[in-house]
Design an enzyme around this catalytic site. Structure first.
Site, PDB file in Angstrom:
ATOM      1  N   TRP A 140      24.876  11.493  68.915  1.00 26.25           N
ATOM      2  CA  TRP A 140      25.908  12.186  69.087  1.00 26.25           C
ATOM      3  C   TRP A 140      27.100  11.236  69.268  1.00 26.25           C
ATOM      4  CZ3 TRP A 140      27.044  15.215  74.466  1.00 26.25           C
ATOM      5  CH2 TRP A 140      28.197  16.006  74.239  1.00 26.25           C
TER       6      TRP A 140
ATOM      7  N   ARG B  24      19.529  12.338  66.569  1.00 30.56           N
ATOM      8  CA  ARG B  24      20.471  11.846  65.765  1.00 30.56           C
ATOM      9  C   ARG B  24      21.600  11.421  67.026  1.00 30.56           C
ATOM     10  NH1 ARG B  24      23.618  17.273  63.684  1.00 30.56           N
ATOM     11  NH2 ARG B  24      23.454  18.835  65.529  1.00 30.56           N
TER      12      ARG B  24
ATOM     13  N   GLN C  95      19.523  26.054  71.349  1.00 32.80           N
ATOM     14  CA  GLN C  95      20.460  24.860  71.304  1.00 32.80           C
ATOM     15  C   GLN C  95      20.957  24.286  72.512  1.00 32.80           C
ATOM     16  OE1 GLN C  95      23.262  25.732  68.298  1.00 32.80           O
ATOM     17  NE2 GLN C  95      24.096  23.646  68.659  1.00 32.80           N
ATOM     18  N   ASP C  96      20.917  23.022  73.012  1.00 35.33           N
ATOM     19  CA  ASP C  96      21.413  22.379  73.802  1.00 35.33           C
ATOM     20  C   ASP C  96      21.045  22.663  75.164  1.00 35.33           C
ATOM     21  OD1 ASP C  96      23.042  21.070  71.812  1.00 35.33           O
ATOM     22  OD2 ASP C  96      24.794  21.916  72.710  1.00 35.33           O
TER      23      ASP C  96
ATOM     24  N   ASP D  94      19.336  19.646  69.109  1.00 33.72           N
ATOM     25  CA  ASP D  94      19.734  18.670  69.932  1.00 33.72           C
ATOM     26  C   ASP D  94      19.649  19.226  71.549  1.00 33.72           C
ATOM     27  OD1 ASP D  94      21.212  17.532  67.794  1.00 33.72           O
ATOM     28  OD2 ASP D  94      23.178  18.722  68.209  1.00 33.72           O
TER      29      ASP D  94
ATOM     30  N   GLN E 145      25.379  26.991  71.217  1.00 29.36           N
ATOM     31  CA  GLN E 145      25.037  26.234  72.318  1.00 29.36           C
ATOM     32  C   GLN E 145      24.987  27.016  73.630  1.00 29.36           C
ATOM     33  OE1 GLN E 145      27.569  25.895  69.668  1.00 29.36           O
ATOM     34  NE2 GLN E 145      28.126  23.711  69.649  1.00 29.36           N
TER      35      GLN E 145
END
Length: 322
Positions: free
Chosen positions: A238, A236, A155-156, A179, A133
């Site tokens: 969270w 998805r 990521q993120d 994500d 992240q």
């Protein structure tokens, strides 16, 4: 009479310009400030004025914070691809006490102030693929508007943090893996390029609060990338009440036929709201989608306009205001 009207117009125009502060940031010293944070710090607290921060081409490696007291700030880059605001923190990096800074702490730029806008800028977290992240931009301020900007990371990448925050992304480029667009804000993405990078993952991980009418809406966006075919989910949840809708989007072959994931919790299937309307492309396979997702009807899609999604009680219209 004409002279009188002209004078009145000039007075009003002068008054308008008087309500705007302008700073220039240039790393070579040719502007008012050498760093972006110096310019942010110079914005008057709680001012009703608009402050324009013009940033000349360059790579500005700074961990930036726009405090909640800095209102009505507009950042404009000289060149979208060559005006880069970057940092390289990641979730597992230790702070001065030896504690991990976490996902939120990894952000290259924290935006708390409301009525913020950015144009022609690149926002980057350069920590890299293996860092986990690593947030490029963390946005909590209400009425945040981004036009022709790039968000780079893995990521993120983009953390639309704030519950109750309304955000508009127009003609932007957003890339990542797992994500890489996530958070609790109500956000509208229009004419954006969403780039799925090698490694596979999830385009969104919304954490829409229970009771919120809208979460993420993607309108006329292009989902593409260099990831393998069927290696990405559209999203998805969270949090259980995640809401994400794709309208008239071009979905590349990177998108899995099932479309959506329930994040290892069967109960999320009953609470999350995932929908599409007249998408196209190799990744649009409505017959293969999970049974708990939706294909909107013509009547249902009428509820998804920028005005209805973002207007709120103050009728915010970013396209008009900016």
């Amino acid at each position: 009479m004409r002279f009188g009207l002209l004078m009145l117009f000039c007075v009003c125009l002068s008054a308008t310009f008087a309500q705007t502060k302008r700073f220039v940031v240039a790393a070579d010293g040719s502007g008012n400030y050498k760093t972006v944070q110096q310019a942010i710090n110079a914005v008057p607290d709680s001012s009703k004025q608009t402050t324009v921060i013009y940033i000349k081409k360059g790579i500005y490696k700074e961990k930036l914070v726009l405090p909640a007291t800095k209102l009505h700030v507009q950042m404009i880059g000289e060149d979208k691809d060559k005006t880069i605001l970057t940092y390289d923190d990641y979730h597992a990096r230790k702070d001065s006490t030896g504690k991990e800074i976490g996902t939120s702490g990894s952000a290259s730029f924290f935006i708390y102030g409301s009525d913020f806008s950015a144009e022609n800028l690149t926002f980057e977290n350069s920590a890299g693929l293996t860092a986990g992240q690593a947030v490029a931009v963390w946005v909590a301020g209400d009425q945040s508007f981004f036009k022709n900007c790039r968000f780079l990371g893995f990521q993120d990448t983009l953390y639309t943090f704030g519950p109750g925050s309304r955000q508009f992304y127009l003609d932007c480029y957003i890339e990542g893996t797992v994500d890489f667009i996530f958070g609790a804000a109500t956000a509208w993405f229009q004419n954006c390029t969403i780039y799925c990078k090698k490694g596979g993952g999830y385009v969104t991980a919304a954490s829409t609060p229970n009771g919120a009418a809208y979460g993420y809406v993607f309108k006329n966006c292009k989902i593409t990338g260099d990831a393998p075919d069927e290696s990405f989910y559209l999203g998805r949840p969270w949090r259980p009440y995640a809401k994400v809708v794709y309208i008239n989007c071009d979905l590349g072959p990177q998108i899995k036929a099932v479309g959506w994931d329930f994040w290892r919790n069967e109960a999320n299937k009953a609470t999350a709201y995932y929908a599409e309307y007249k998408n196209t492309g190799a990744g649009f396979k409505p017959n293969g989608r999970v049974s708990w997702s939706h294909q909107l009807t013509d009547d249902e899609v009428n509820q998804y306009t920028a005005k209805k999604v973002l207007g709120g009680t103050d009728n915010w219209n970013p396209l008009k205001d900016k």
